[in-house]
Design a protein around this motif. Structure first.
Motif, mmCIF file in Angstrom:
data_model
loop_
_atom_site.group_PDB
_atom_site.id
_atom_site.type_symbol
_atom_site.label_atom_id
_atom_site.label_comp_id
_atom_site.label_asym_id
_atom_site.label_seq_id
_atom_site.Cartn_x
_atom_site.Cartn_y
_atom_site.Cartn_z
ATOM 1 N N ALA A 190 61.440 41.354 -64.703
ATOM 2 C CA ALA A 190 62.384 42.081 -65.001
ATOM 3 C C ALA A 190 61.559 43.664 -65.466
ATOM 4 O O ALA A 190 61.978 44.851 -65.159
ATOM 5 N N THR A 191 60.622 43.357 -66.636
ATOM 6 C CA THR A 191 59.723 44.441 -67.007
ATOM 7 C C THR A 191 59.078 45.367 -65.770
ATOM 8 O O THR A 191 59.320 46.418 -65.908
ATOM 9 N N PHE A 192 58.658 44.390 -64.705
ATOM 10 C CA PHE A 192 57.799 45.451 -63.909
ATOM 11 C C PHE A 192 58.433 45.692 -62.517
ATOM 12 O O PHE A 192 58.025 46.136 -61.683
ATOM 13 N N GLY A 193 59.840 45.335 -62.769
ATOM 14 C CA GLY A 193 60.619 45.975 -61.501
ATOM 15 C C GLY A 193 60.948 45.049 -60.549
ATOM 16 O O GLY A 193 61.397 45.472 -59.108
ATOM 17 N N PHE A 194 60.430 43.610 -60.542
ATOM 18 C CA PHE A 194 60.738 42.867 -59.607
ATOM 19 C C PHE A 194 61.984 42.071 -59.597
ATOM 20 O O PHE A 194 62.220 41.050 -59.939
ATOM 21 N N VAL A 195 63.273 42.936 -59.179
ATOM 22 C CA VAL A 195 64.636 42.356 -59.346
ATOM 23 C C VAL A 195 64.808 41.238 -58.816
ATOM 24 O O VAL A 195 65.557 40.247 -59.423
ATOM 25 N N ASP A 196 64.588 40.793 -57.536
ATOM 26 C CA ASP A 196 64.890 39.734 -56.892
ATOM 27 C C ASP A 196 64.401 38.380 -57.671
ATOM 28 O O ASP A 196 64.775 37.427 -57.914
ATOM 29 N N THR B 257 56.596 44.141 -48.238
ATOM 30 C CA THR B 257 56.921 44.203 -46.883
ATOM 31 C C THR B 257 57.577 43.085 -46.223
ATOM 32 O O THR B 257 57.152 41.752 -46.955
ATOM 33 N N GLY B 258 58.212 42.705 -45.182
ATOM 34 C CA GLY B 258 58.693 41.519 -44.417
ATOM 35 C C GLY B 258 59.993 40.980 -45.096
ATOM 36 O O GLY B 258 60.595 41.829 -45.939
ATOM 37 N N GLU B 259 60.114 40.082 -44.377
ATOM 38 C CA GLU B 259 61.766 39.348 -44.869
ATOM 39 C C GLU B 259 61.690 39.093 -46.170
ATOM 40 O O GLU B 259 60.925 38.387 -46.594
ATOM 41 N N PRO B 260 62.649 39.591 -47.156
ATOM 42 C CA PRO B 260 62.878 38.903 -48.393
ATOM 43 C C PRO B 260 63.326 37.487 -48.250
ATOM 44 O O PRO B 260 64.000 37.231 -47.294
ATOM 45 N N THR B 261 63.025 36.698 -49.200
ATOM 46 C CA THR B 261 63.314 35.201 -49.201
ATOM 47 C C THR B 261 64.887 35.009 -49.426
ATOM 48 O O THR B 261 65.444 35.572 -50.392
ATOM 49 N N PRO B 262 65.675 34.391 -48.776
ATOM 50 C CA PRO B 262 66.936 34.195 -48.858
ATOM 51 C C PRO B 262 67.081 33.244 -50.225
ATOM 52 O O PRO B 262 66.657 32.286 -50.252
#
Lengths: 687, 153
Positions: A68-74, A123-128
């Motif tokens: 959360a702090t570093f912006g990796f929302v997923d 880049t690339g497909e995000p993990t579902p």
């Protein structure tokens, strides 16, 4: 009031580049994931260990915080769900089931994939993850005993009222308006300060604030609706006050309460009832009490945190290189010093002796930096076996020993794949199905034992199973089928080595786990390329043992130096079988194969190194030539040399990096007198 | 010009001796550089980020990976503010705060708890432990500096 609105997080804010911390975060997240996974795998679901539950929770929580702090929302979103479930588990409000553990493990995999994606640029497909998120929520909701805030939505579209079961208060939103010009809504807030017992209020500002003529107040109170409206009539008309449900952050977002980013405890009303274990402020917290907390053995990662240093591999390799050069220089000096009269130059000689000892110690120490315990390799197997066992409907127990045995980092990386294949083989072809095992009088679960130990200058890694063992007849039959020559009365040891032939597989059904026949020969080749050997032992019906022997490090090798026509060549000591002086009478010529020499009952091909390498000034053929029998990949040859110089450790230098690749030469070293000695590639010579 | 350390303000009690803008700033920096903050968090990346941010703002930052280490370091050197995570192994944030408050030199030091939610339970616990305030994670590093400036003594 004391609460300041937090408008939301922009990674980096103004002027701080957060990306410089990303790599540290990724490393730390992977470590947390590893610990999360191994704790889950070890968990006893009937009687879970509290410390372990807390540790798993903390692992997920820590990843969430950083993400959360570093912006990796997923990442934050998924870990938020994990955290919710794990929090319920650690508070004993929920019992962990196998289904939950499976879901948690699968989520761990998804997290790893997400992190890897971010680490390589995003880049690339995000993990579902939608199915994981909904599964996690379903599992949490079903089992939770007390929900403090639910996210169900009532008919009117607003979330149901939150009931804080603990303090008997509720949190509601009161909308005031339309406001007249000049009306200061803060005066309403003052009411709560002035009239005791009404609770606490704060103004909703920022994105959630309604239009300018209306104001929303978030009120925490034990008072009823009518009391509150009465209170407000001090300053506003009754019909301008409306009590609404409190809008709760939509479950999808993992962002924290946007309107309560910071606060001071002094501003909290004393009506808030205290919760759970309150420790009276002791006059002195004794050292022993604090130490007792620490004495409880915790995961080594946390304790080791402050005593380790992260260093790039390049720096270590550079260091090792420099020390290697130092060793060579020291060896040269030592050799020059041999010409000195020790009586005349006792100081220098003594100094050089000290230097040799110091250099050796330094070298051992530096090589030790790159040594990593085998546990790094073994750690992946519990999870792998769990998945494999369930896929193949077998029951497997894993035992390990010697996890602390250390191996050079480079070798660890290269041994992992071959070892994985060997374990897969054991599971797939070795261990029988539970029914088969019971019928054979064995326990229903099969046991695979992984072990590592030092032996001399090598490390021996074993994969043992108590499965069906190797079938000699079937292997021989397959070999005959493949046209491999089988001598009479072939010893078992050699029969087992047949499975390393390319394309060899006696598996009846090729499963997708292993057994396509490309495995074992690649395994053997990988191990040999590391300077190692692999041996098999088996008993039909009882099990199989695969022993992999590796040199402790690639950079230093035990060698035998031989002289050929003034040149020095190094033979890996592990490949040398024996040396002898051969009678000419024992050397025969074969029409198409050159010379062979008879050694006891065997005839070995003779390879004159002088000819092979076109060495100028070879020694003239004497009646008795010195031969060295070398062995690689099961084949032996007798090399002809002019003299045996000695045995010593050599620092291996990469020939390809300094010159180019040469067939038959696997590396080079600098001798004590400064000359270059070429290290021979035995497998090339015996082919 | 006289510098009043308590308020970091200059007053004209003496004739101006030519104190310039840089001198004023360096004095202020000097004062800030004397201020120490103890940052306790079991996440190395968060710790590094906080240390970097606060050091850039002129504070002296001491780091600790868990409550126990934090307590030890707090004893070794008295700091002007403590920033601590809530969930840590060995000793958690609330316990650390309670332990600090029992030490005479930390009876009134500003202590902020870094928390991931501002629930009533957290607030009650924090207040009972004796913390000064809380800050919700994730936070904007710049905001962190603002808050620290307000709270530090």
């Amino acid at each position: 009031m004391g609460e300041i609105t937090n408008q939301g997080i922009q990674p980096g804010g103004m002027g701080i580049d957060l990306s410089q911390f990303f790599e540290v975060f990724f490393e730390e997240a992977y470590e947390n994931l590893a610990s999360y996974e191994s704790l889950l795998l070890e968990m006893n679901l009937e009687e879970p260990d509290d410390e372990a539950l807390n540790a798993i929770f903390r692992a997920a929580h820590s990843i969430k915080g950083g993400a959360a702090t570093f912006g990796f929302v997923d990442v934050a979103e998924l870990t938020h769900e994990l955290e919710t479930l794990l929090d319920l588990a650690r508070r004993h409000e929920l019992q962990l089931t196998t289904e939950m553990v499976d879901c948690l493990l699968a989520s761990g995999d998804a997290l790893r994939a997400q992190l890897k994606r971010h680490q390589s640029g995003g880049t690339g497909e995000p993990t579902p993850i939608d199915h994981l998120v909904s599964d996690l929520r379903r599992l949490a909701r079903r089992q939770a005993v007390v929900a403090t805030v639910t996210d169900e939505v009532a008919d009117d579209g607003y979330p149901r009222n939150a009931v804080v079961a603990l303090s008997g208060e509720r949190i509601i939103t009161i909308r005031v308006g339309p406001n007249e010009e000049g009306f200061d809504v803060k005066s309403l807030l003052d009411l709560f300060d002035e009239i005791p017992g009404m609770g606490k209020a704060c103004l909703v500002t920022g994105e959630r604030a309604p239009s300018p003529e209306f104001s929303d107040l978030t009120v925490t109170t034990a008072s009823g609706d009518s009391d509150l409206i009465d209170l407000f009539t001090f300053y506003v008309d009754r019909d301008k006050v409306a009590i609404m449900q409190r809008p709760i952050t939509p479950p999808q977002s993992a962002a924290p309460e946007a309107d309560q980013g910071f606060g001071l405890f002094d501003d909290l009303p004393t009506t808030l009832s205290p919760v759970s274990a309150l420790v009276p402020t002791a006059a002195a917290i004794t050292e022993s009490a604090a130490v007792a907390v620490a004495a409880k053995a915790d995961k080594p990662v946390a304790a080791a945190e402050s005593t380790t240093l992260r260093v790039s591999v390049e720096k270590i390799d550079q260091l090792i290189n420099l020390v290697g050069e130092l060793v060579i220089t020291q060896a040269m000096l030592a050799q020059k010093a041999q010409a000195l009269d020790p009586n005349q130059h006792s100081g220098v000689v003594a100094g050089l002796t000290d230097l040799e000892r110091n250099t050796r110690d330094l070298q051992d120490s530096v090589m030790g930096i790159r040594m990593i315990p085998m546990s790094f390799v073994f750690n992946r197997f519990p999870r792998m076996l769990r998945d494999l066992a369930s896929k193949l409907d077998k029951r497997i127990e894993l035992k390990t020993s010697g996890e602390a045995t250390e191996l050079d980092k480079g070798l660890i990386e290269k041994i992992t794949d071959p070892l994985t294949h060997l374990v897969r083989n054991s599971v797939d072809h070795g261990i029988e199905s539970p029914n088969h095992r019971i019928a054979a009088g064995k326990p229903a679960h099969g046991t695979i034992t992984l072990s590592a130990r030092h032996q001399g200058g090598s490390i021996v890694i074993e994969v043992r199973d108590d499965g069906r063992g190797l079938n000699r007849e079937r292997i021989l039959a397959k070999a005959v089928e493949k046209g491999i020559p089988i001598p009479d009365k072939m010893p078992d040891q050699d029969v087992w080595q047949l499975i390393f032939a390319p394309g060899f597989s006696t598996a009846d059904v090729v499963t997708d786990v292993s057994g396509r026949g490309v495995g074992m020969d690649v395994v053997k080749r990988n191990i040999t390329s590391l300077g190692g050997t692999v041996e098999l032992e088996s008993a039909l019906g009882q099990g199989t043992r695969v022993s992999v022997r590796l040199p402790l490090t690639l950079a230093i090798m035990d060698g035998m130096s031989v002289g050929v026509g003034g040149e020095v060549y190094i033979l890996p000591l592990a490949s040398v079988v024996e040396t002898f002086q051969a009678d000419q009478s024992k050397i025969k010529s074969l029409a198409d194969q050159g010379k062979v020499v008879q050694v006891r009952e065997e005839y070995l091909p003779v390879r004159p190194l002088a000819k092979l390498f076109d060495v100028p000034n070879p020694a003239t053929e004497t009646s008795r030539s010195i031969m060295v029998i070398v062995e690689a990949e099961g084949k032996r040859s007798a090399l002809v040399v002019d003299e045996l110089i000695g045995q010593h450790q050599v620092v291996v230098k990469n020939l390809e990096a300094n010159y180019r690749k040469v067939d038959g030469i696997s590396g080079a070293t600098i001798m004590g007198d400064g000359r270059v000695g070429l290290i021979l590639d035995i497998s090339y010579l015996v082919a | 010009m006289m510098l009043d350390p308590a308020t970091s303000s200059f007053s004209r009690n003496e004739p101006d001796i030519g104190v310039g803008h840089e001198y004023f700033n360096s004095l202020k920096q000097g004062k800030q550089a004397m201020l120490s903050i103890l940052a306790v968090d079991d996440s190395p990346s968060i710790r590094q980020m906080v240390a970097f941010t606060l050091t850039a703002a002129g504070y002296n930052v001491i780091e600790a990976a868990d409550g126990q280490e934090g307590l030890t370091k707090a004893r070794e050197k008295t700091v002007n503010l403590v920033l601590t995570d809530q969930n840590m192994p060995v000793m958690d944030g609330f316990t650390l705060v309670k332990n600090l408050r029992s030490l005479p030199m930390y009876s009134s030091t500003p202590i902020l708890i870094l928390t991931t939610e501002s629930s009533d339970e957290m607030k009650a616990k924090g207040k009972a432990a004796g913390a000064t305030g809380w800050l919700v994670k994730p936070f904007d590093p710049v905001r962190l500096v603002e808050i620290i400036k307000k709270v530090i003594r």
